[in-house]
Design an enzyme around this catalytic site. Sequence first.
Site, PDB file in Angstrom:
ATOM      1  N   PRO A  33       3.836   1.693   6.373  1.00 57.47           N
ATOM      2  CA  PRO A  33       4.423   0.355   6.446  1.00 57.47           C
ATOM      3  C   PRO A  33       5.943   0.347   6.538  1.00 57.47           C
ATOM      4  CG  PRO A  33       2.664   0.370   4.833  1.00 57.47           C
ATOM      5  CD  PRO A  33       2.874   1.801   5.244  1.00 57.47           C
TER       6      PRO A  33
ATOM      7  N   GLY B  62       0.835  -1.187   0.000  1.00 63.97           N
ATOM      8  CA  GLY B  62       0.000   0.000   0.000  1.00 63.97           C
ATOM      9  C   GLY B  62       0.871   1.238   0.000  1.00 63.97           C
ATOM     10  N   CYS B  63       0.314   2.367   0.441  1.00 64.88           N
ATOM     11  CA  CYS B  63       1.124   3.589   0.546  1.00 64.88           C
ATOM     12  C   CYS B  63       2.301   3.307   1.455  1.00 64.88           C
ATOM     13  CB  CYS B  63       0.281   4.734   1.111  1.00 64.88           C
ATOM     14  SG  CYS B  63       1.216   6.258   1.363  1.00 64.88           S
ATOM     15  N   PHE B  64       3.509   3.534   0.974  1.00 64.42           N
ATOM     16  CA  PHE B  64       4.700   3.049   1.693  1.00 64.42           C
ATOM     17  C   PHE B  64       5.098   3.866   2.915  1.00 64.42           C
ATOM     18  CE2 PHE B  64       6.839   4.855  -2.388  1.00 64.42           C
ATOM     19  CZ  PHE B  64       6.579   6.159  -2.008  1.00 64.42           C
ATOM     20  N   TRP B  65       4.460   4.978   3.171  1.00 61.23           N
ATOM     21  CA  TRP B  65       4.861   5.824   4.298  1.00 61.23           C
ATOM     22  C   TRP B  65       4.791   5.109   5.640  1.00 61.23           C
ATOM     23  CZ3 TRP B  65       1.674  10.772   2.714  1.00 61.23           C
ATOM     24  CH2 TRP B  65       2.327  11.389   1.634  1.00 61.23           C
TER      25      TRP B  65
END
Length: 290
Positions: free
Chosen positions: A96, A91-94
Amino acid sequence: FLSRSSDPAASGRVTTMMPTGYTYLYTTIVVTMFVLLPMARMHVVAAAFGGGRSSSSTITTIGTGAAAASAAHATTSTALCAEQICALGMGCFWKPSETMLSVDGVVSTMAGYSGKAGATKPPSYSDVCASRDWVEAVRVTYEDDIITYPELLDAYFEAQEAKLGSRQYAPIIFAAGEEQMVESQTWLTKAREEQRVGKGGIPALAVTVEPASKFYKAEGYHQSFWPKNRPRFALGFVLLAVSSGALDSIIPNADIADKVETVANNAFLIGALALQAERWIDKDVVEVPV
């Protein structure tokens, strides 16, 4: 930012504008938070890659003589003896990329782009958002004597924030090599048989395994996004509150209160501009190995 100052002994002289002490204080805070810290984190060598809890760097050193070659070989061998790398679509890597750092055995994480077969050049963030090929992925470096690959996939499954129907935010395991492919398929088959559902509500049936493709480290402002920006956003909130008169009740002098609000407002604007400048300055996207 400025206050008027005149020489009372010399009437008729032109009034000058002098910086106030408040200006120096707020400007120092804002420049430190929004400019100096981001610049300190920027990679200045394309071959040096880092992020997360510890910076994992690959630096090519040119030396002369057998001693230099031997030392370089020894350093490389020691650094890689227990470390493995994998790339995961989460998903959005911020968030995770930050969450995975809390997993015991994970050395570092890196936000990046992967998933496009036959890629020949690095994409920009805009390219990824407009594409049906690229995936926001997290490159995880871990010590396999502390955590096994299947255990890492367990952590990945719980930490992901994928969005179904989106290629950019898809839950994908990018398997590098035959061994990772076999282990990934085995792990996924078991997870589907158990009908597992991650904390984000993503079922194992939605997860896929793909052969690893080129991985590109995302722009610098994406790296360690939340650890880097939480204090910035907090400072911005404080400055907005002050500029809106939050301190009026405790500042007895109206002129001083007005100056404080003006300085806070200007400091906020400087910070906002600094954030935009960071996106413009730290925009390199480079290929890294997986």
